[in-house]
Design an enzyme around this catalytic site. Structure first.
Site, PDB file in Angstrom:
ATOM      1  N   ASP A   1      -3.135  -7.205   6.429  1.00 51.64           N
ATOM      2  CA  ASP A   1      -2.562  -6.606   7.634  1.00 51.64           C
ATOM      3  C   ASP A   1      -2.056  -5.192   7.356  1.00 51.64           C
ATOM      4  OD1 ASP A   1      -1.628  -6.395  10.265  1.00 51.64           O
ATOM      5  OD2 ASP A   1       0.347  -7.137   9.708  1.00 51.64           O
TER       6      ASP A   1
ATOM      7  N   LYS B   1      16.632 -24.836   5.326  1.00 49.38           N
ATOM      8  CA  LYS B   1      16.195 -23.685   4.528  1.00 49.38           C
ATOM      9  C   LYS B   1      17.359 -22.980   3.835  1.00 49.38           C
ATOM     10  CE  LYS B   1      12.313 -23.220   7.677  1.00 49.38           C
ATOM     11  NZ  LYS B   1      11.716 -22.460   8.810  1.00 49.38           N
TER      12      LYS B   1
ATOM     13  N   GLY C   1      12.761  -8.695   9.163  1.00 49.83           N
ATOM     14  CA  GLY C   1      12.491 -10.040   9.639  1.00 49.83           C
ATOM     15  C   GLY C   1      11.020 -10.376   9.653  1.00 49.83           C
TER      16      GLY C   1
ATOM     17  N   GLU D   1       0.816  -1.223   0.000  1.00 48.11           N
ATOM     18  CA  GLU D   1       0.000   0.000   0.000  1.00 48.11           C
ATOM     19  C   GLU D   1       0.845   1.267   0.000  1.00 48.11           C
ATOM     20  OE1 GLU D   1      -0.740  -0.242   4.818  1.00 48.11           O
ATOM     21  OE2 GLU D   1      -1.799  -1.538   3.419  1.00 48.11           O
ATOM     22  N   GLU D   2       1.964   1.276   0.763  1.00 51.01           N
ATOM     23  CA  GLU D   2       2.768   2.494   0.842  1.00 51.01           C
ATOM     24  C   GLU D   2       3.388   2.836  -0.509  1.00 51.01           C
ATOM     25  OE1 GLU D   2       3.142   4.646   3.421  1.00 51.01           O
ATOM     26  OE2 GLU D   2       1.667   3.492   4.526  1.00 51.01           O
TER      27      GLU D   2
ATOM     28  N   SER E   1      19.827 -25.467  10.070  1.00 48.49           N
ATOM     29  CA  SER E   1      19.327 -26.604  10.853  1.00 48.49           C
ATOM     30  C   SER E   1      17.964 -27.075  10.364  1.00 48.49           C
ATOM     31  CB  SER E   1      19.261 -26.240  12.340  1.00 48.49           C
ATOM     32  OG  SER E   1      18.121 -25.439  12.644  1.00 48.49           O
TER      33      SER E   1
ATOM     34  N   GLY F   1      17.585  -7.693  14.558  1.00 46.79           N
ATOM     35  CA  GLY F   1      17.043  -8.648  15.522  1.00 46.79           C
ATOM     36  C   GLY F   1      18.127  -9.443  16.237  1.00 46.79           C
TER      37      GLY F   1
END
EC number: 2.5.1.46
Length: 378
Positions: free
Chosen positions: A253, A346, A300, A138-139, A343, A326
């Site tokens: 959202d 990914k 993140g 949207e921005e 682990s 983070g």
């Protein structure tokens, strides 16, 4: 305690402990010597190279550039040498396999001036697919309709609310911008709903499959919005023009979710439906088809994990660059280092990977200047 002037053995042994011989592989810490003529008005590529052995996050930024250049330059087999079932993924103009590059970014980065840097990458087809949070959709569109302004982190929330000013860090967005967004998007949603209903009427025995005109996904809607905005300053415009899919699994959202919510009342009893399952199949299929996969993740949370999880479907990415602030002590996805993703499968164990602990608005323009923008695009 003795009055002797002799150095105590315990203290001596502790302070003057002997080192092992320095291994030949050790690299000396060095910075930029601005007393040298070569340091004046330095190019971004040279600056980044000079930061390589500086230590701390400077070295990580330099490593990120090396990894990005690696994913950009990787080439596999020629398409003519591949059996038909292996002719998947992306190929360069000469027919050689090249990396599929997934880029993820959070909405605040589109709100900031980093939007122009991200648009450059999409405009020149330097990434293969995007995952964004809802605000990143949207921005981008709202900025075409009305500007975002500089403010201050310390501006009081109550006073801003009374003035109809929304604060994003030290950025200010007048609430009128969202009113303009509603005026712009509602007729488009009306048209999309109309097309969806027409598709439902024409639906044959195949039912509601992903290719059906009745099946609308978040990425299909985003593509349509990029077409409708029709402005070269927009990331989504160039994504539409260059057929680069933009995925947003949490499309509701944000303000665009508000608009979709309002539209369900204006369009009653008919309501537009968006299929997230078709989108996850599309994203995961891109990952599985890739002959080589790279990830550039700015921020993140959802955008980071969605791309990482897609790369799980091919047993891990070959290259990964994380840029966020983070920390991992709380178990958050944003805080996780690339090793945690290894682990889970990914990221491949042998992959080139780095996490840069930094504000992406500071370091990513520098990284782009030293990689994607080190030469003028064709």
């Amino acid at each position: 305690m003795s009055g002797s002037d002799k150095l105590p053995g315990l203290a001596s042994d502790a302070v003057l402990k002997q080192s092992i011989p320095v291994p030949d592989s050790f690299v000396e810490i060095k910075g930029i010597d601005y007393s040298k003529d070569s340091a004046y008005n330095m190019k971004a590529v040279d600056l980044i190279e000079s930061m390589k052995n500086m230590g701390f996050q400077a070295s990580s930024v330099s490593q990120a550039c090396e990894i990005i250049n690696g994913m950009r330059s990787w080439r596999g087999k020629h398409i003519d040498s591949l059996p038909e079932h292996e002719r998947t993924g992306e190929f360069d103009d000469e027919g050689y396999q090249k990396s599929t590059i997934f880029m993820g970014y959070t909405s605040n980065l589109i709100s900031s001036g980093l939007r122009d840097t991200l648009r450059f990458l999409v405009q020149h087809k330097m990434v293969s697919a995007i995952v964004s949070s809802a605000g990143g959709i949207e921005e981008d569109l709202i900025k075409v309709l009305a500007p975002t302004y500089m403010g201050e982190f310390s501006l009081p929330g109550k006073g801003l609310r009374d003035q109809g000013m929304n604060r994003i860090g030290n950025l200010l967005v007048p609430n009128d911008n969202y009113c303009k967004f509603e005026e712009w998007i509602v007729p488009i949603l009306d048209k999309c709903l109309e097309e969806q209903e027409e598709g439902m009427k024409k639906m044959g025995s195949d039912g509601l499959n992903a290719d059906s005109p009745a099946c609308w996904t978040p990425s299909k809607l985003i593509n349509r919005l990029g077409k409708e905005i029709n402005d070269e300053s927009s990331v989504l415009y160039w994504a539409h023009k260059n057929d680069i899919p933009v995925f947003c699994p949490a499309l509701t959202d944000g303000s665009i979710g508000d608009m979709l919510f309002f539209h369900t009342f204006k369009a009653s009893p008919q309501q537009i439906r968006l299929d997230i399952v078709a989108d996850i199949r599309k994203l995961n299929s891109m990952s599985m088809a890739a002959s080589n996969a790279g990830m550039i993740l700015l921020g993140g949370g959802l955008i980071k994990h969605h791309i990482c999880n897609a790369c799980l479907m091919r047993n891990g990415a070959d290259y990964a660059v994380y840029i966020n602030t983070g920390q991992e002590f709380d178990g958050s996805d944003a805080g996780a280092r690339p090793d945690e993703a290894i682990s889970w499968g990914k990221i491949k164990a042998e992959a080139k990977q780095v996490k840069v602990y930094a504000d992406a608005s500071i370091v990513f323009p520098l990284i782009v200047a030293a990689t994607f923008a080190s030469e003028k695009p064709n």
